[in-house]
Every structure is written in structure tokens, then in C-alpha cells.
Design a protein around this motif. Structure first.
Motif, PDB file in Angstrom:
ATOM      1  N   ALA A  16       0.830  -1.204   0.000  1.00  0.00           N
ATOM      2  CA  ALA A  16       0.000   0.000   0.000  1.00  0.00           C
ATOM      3  C   ALA A  16       0.869   1.260   0.000  1.00  0.00           C
ATOM      4  CB  ALA A  16      -0.925  -0.001   1.215  1.00  0.00           C
ATOM      5  N   MET A  17       1.976   1.250   0.738  1.00  0.00           N
ATOM      6  CA  MET A  17       2.876   2.409   0.766  1.00  0.00           C
ATOM      7  C   MET A  17       3.519   2.626  -0.599  1.00  0.00           C
ATOM      8  SD  MET A  17       4.576   1.931   4.559  1.00  0.00           S
ATOM      9  CE  MET A  17       6.028   2.829   4.087  1.00  0.00           C
ATOM     10  N   TRP A  18       3.948   1.564  -1.251  1.00  0.00           N
ATOM     11  CA  TRP A  18       4.564   1.700  -2.571  1.00  0.00           C
ATOM     12  C   TRP A  18       3.545   2.225  -3.581  1.00  0.00           C
ATOM     13  CZ3 TRP A  18       6.724  -3.843  -1.983  1.00  0.00           C
ATOM     14  CH2 TRP A  18       7.827  -3.807  -1.138  1.00  0.00           C
ATOM     15  N   TYR A  19       2.352   1.700  -3.522  1.00  0.00           N
ATOM     16  CA  TYR A  19       1.297   2.128  -4.438  1.00  0.00           C
ATOM     17  C   TYR A  19       0.981   3.609  -4.226  1.00  0.00           C
ATOM     18  CZ  TYR A  19      -3.110   2.000  -7.014  1.00  0.00           C
ATOM     19  OH  TYR A  19      -4.125   2.247  -7.907  1.00  0.00           O
ATOM     20  N   ALA A  20       0.878   4.020  -2.960  1.00  0.00           N
ATOM     21  CA  ALA A  20       0.606   5.421  -2.655  1.00  0.00           C
ATOM     22  C   ALA A  20       1.738   6.315  -3.149  1.00  0.00           C
ATOM     23  CB  ALA A  20       0.401   5.601  -1.152  1.00  0.00           C
ATOM     24  N   THR A  21       2.976   5.861  -3.008  1.00  0.00           N
ATOM     25  CA  THR A  21       4.131   6.630  -3.483  1.00  0.00           C
ATOM     26  C   THR A  21       4.062   6.821  -4.989  1.00  0.00           C
ATOM     27  OG1 THR A  21       5.528   5.820  -1.689  1.00  0.00           O
ATOM     28  CG2 THR A  21       6.648   6.656  -3.637  1.00  0.00           C
ATOM     29  N   ILE A  22       3.741   5.774  -5.710  1.00  0.00           N
ATOM     30  CA  ILE A  22       3.659   5.850  -7.168  1.00  0.00           C
ATOM     31  C   ILE A  22       2.507   6.756  -7.598  1.00  0.00           C
ATOM     32  CG2 ILE A  22       3.168   4.490  -9.246  1.00  0.00           C
ATOM     33  CD1 ILE A  22       4.747   2.188  -7.828  1.00  0.00           C
ATOM     34  N   MET A  30       5.839  13.534 -11.387  1.00  0.00           N
ATOM     35  CA  MET A  30       7.177  13.091 -11.003  1.00  0.00           C
ATOM     36  C   MET A  30       7.346  11.645 -11.428  1.00  0.00           C
ATOM     37  SD  MET A  30       7.336  14.796  -7.239  1.00  0.00           S
ATOM     38  CE  MET A  30       9.089  15.056  -7.061  1.00  0.00           C
ATOM     39  N   MET A  31       8.559  11.122 -11.275  1.00  0.00           N
ATOM     40  CA  MET A  31       8.801   9.726 -11.598  1.00  0.00           C
ATOM     41  C   MET A  31       9.318   8.989 -10.377  1.00  0.00           C
ATOM     42  SD  MET A  31      12.186   9.709 -13.896  1.00  0.00           S
ATOM     43  CE  MET A  31      13.782   9.765 -13.165  1.00  0.00           C
ATOM     44  N   VAL A  32       9.135   7.675 -10.377  1.00  0.00           N
ATOM     45  CA  VAL A  32       9.595   6.807  -9.303  1.00  0.00           C
ATOM     46  C   VAL A  32      10.375   5.664  -9.932  1.00  0.00           C
ATOM     47  CG1 VAL A  32       8.877   5.287  -7.422  1.00  0.00           C
ATOM     48  CG2 VAL A  32       7.600   7.359  -7.877  1.00  0.00           C
ATOM     49  N   VAL A  33      11.575   5.445  -9.440  1.00  0.00           N
ATOM     50  CA  VAL A  33      12.386   4.334  -9.923  1.00  0.00           C
ATOM     51  C   VAL A  33      12.016   3.088  -9.120  1.00  0.00           C
ATOM     52  CG1 VAL A  33      14.729   3.453 -10.182  1.00  0.00           C
ATOM     53  CG2 VAL A  33      14.258   5.871 -10.583  1.00  0.00           C
ATOM     54  N   VAL A  34      11.757   2.003  -9.837  1.00  0.00           N
ATOM     55  CA  VAL A  34      11.414   0.735  -9.204  1.00  0.00           C
ATOM     56  C   VAL A  34      12.473  -0.281  -9.602  1.00  0.00           C
ATOM     57  CG1 VAL A  34       9.691  -1.107  -9.042  1.00  0.00           C
ATOM     58  CG2 VAL A  34       8.961   1.285  -9.285  1.00  0.00           C
ATOM     59  N   GLY A  35      13.119  -0.873  -8.615  1.00  0.00           N
ATOM     60  CA  GLY A  35      14.127  -1.896  -8.885  1.00  0.00           C
ATOM     61  C   GLY A  35      13.551  -3.280  -8.655  1.00  0.00           C
ATOM     62  N   TYR A  36      13.871  -4.181  -9.573  1.00  0.00           N
ATOM     63  CA  TYR A  36      13.346  -5.541  -9.445  1.00  0.00           C
ATOM     64  C   TYR A  36      14.307  -6.520 -10.090  1.00  0.00           C
ATOM     65  CZ  TYR A  36      12.008  -5.087 -14.327  1.00  0.00           C
ATOM     66  OH  TYR A  36      12.038  -4.905 -15.681  1.00  0.00           O
ATOM     67  N   ASP A  37      14.142  -7.786  -9.765  1.00  0.00           N
ATOM     68  CA  ASP A  37      14.935  -8.863 -10.355  1.00  0.00           C
ATOM     69  C   ASP A  37      14.275  -9.250 -11.666  1.00  0.00           C
ATOM     70  OD1 ASP A  37      16.336 -11.110 -11.044  1.00  0.00           O
ATOM     71  OD2 ASP A  37      15.855 -12.242  -9.236  1.00  0.00           O
ATOM     72  N   VAL A  46      11.509   0.634  -4.118  1.00  0.00           N
ATOM     73  CA  VAL A  46      10.781   1.722  -4.750  1.00  0.00           C
ATOM     74  C   VAL A  46      11.441   2.984  -4.227  1.00  0.00           C
ATOM     75  CG1 VAL A  46       8.578   2.925  -4.947  1.00  0.00           C
ATOM     76  CG2 VAL A  46       8.633   0.433  -4.883  1.00  0.00           C
ATOM     77  N   ALA A  47      12.038   3.765  -5.119  1.00  0.00           N
ATOM     78  CA  ALA A  47      12.763   4.967  -4.720  1.00  0.00           C
ATOM     79  C   ALA A  47      11.816   6.121  -4.428  1.00  0.00           C
ATOM     80  CB  ALA A  47      13.749   5.375  -5.810  1.00  0.00           C
ATOM     81  N   LYS A  48      12.338   7.163  -3.811  1.00  0.00           N
ATOM     82  CA  LYS A  48      11.544   8.358  -3.542  1.00  0.00           C
ATOM     83  C   LYS A  48      11.215   9.036  -4.874  1.00  0.00           C
ATOM     84  CE  LYS A  48      13.510   9.346   0.950  1.00  0.00           C
ATOM     85  NZ  LYS A  48      14.249  10.320   1.764  1.00  0.00           N
ATOM     86  N   PRO A  49      10.061   9.674  -4.956  1.00  0.00           N
ATOM     87  CA  PRO A  49       9.710  10.409  -6.176  1.00  0.00           C
ATOM     88  C   PRO A  49      10.740  11.496  -6.489  1.00  0.00           C
ATOM     89  CG  PRO A  49       7.805  10.176  -4.771  1.00  0.00           C
ATOM     90  CD  PRO A  49       8.977   9.724  -3.975  1.00  0.00           C
ATOM     91  N   ARG A  50      10.990  11.690  -7.767  1.00  0.00           N
ATOM     92  CA  ARG A  50      11.912  12.740  -8.209  1.00  0.00           C
ATOM     93  C   ARG A  50      11.332  13.436  -9.415  1.00  0.00           C
ATOM     94  NH1 ARG A  50      16.729   8.704 -10.015  1.00  0.00           N
ATOM     95  NH2 ARG A  50      16.142   7.701  -8.099  1.00  0.00           N
TER      96      ARG A  50
END
Length: 54
Positions: A16-22, A30-37, A46-50
Motif C-alpha cells: 500500500a505504501m509503494w502504491y501510494a508513493t507511485i 514526477m517519476m519513481v524508480v522501481v528496482g526488481y529482479d 521503490v525509490a523516492k519520487p523525483r
């Protein structure tokens, strides 16, 4: 927000926190960087919005 898959990072609250951030980043253009395998699609972070580039 960093994740540790072995430590049950996939709680409802963390998702829920990641979804709210996005969503908040999208609202503020703004954009959000998401790292995944790429092999397993496990979410790493999930990085901070920039600001987006002009």
C-alpha cells in the motif's frame, strides 16, 4: 524504501505504501524508480519520487 524478500517485505502495508508513493508521484508529474529482479520479477525497492526531466 528497500525490501528484503527473505524477511516478508510483501506485507499489505508495504504494498500500500509503494502504491501510494507511485500514485502521489503521478499526481505531481514526477517519476519513481522501481528496482526488481528481471528473472523472477521480485521487487527490490521503490525509490523516492523525483522530478521528471524537462
Amino acid at each position: 524504501m528497500w525490501t528484503l524478500p527473505r524477511l516478508s517485505w510483501q506485507t499489505e502495508l508495504s504494498v500500500a505504501m509503494w502504491y501510494a508513493t507511485i500514485l502521489k508521484a503521478q499526481e505531481n508529474d514526477m517519476m519513481v524508480v522501481v528496482g526488481y529482479d528481471p528473472a523472477s520479477y521480485e521487487l527490490w525497492y521503490v525509490a523516492k519520487p523525483r522530478p521528471t526531466c524537462p
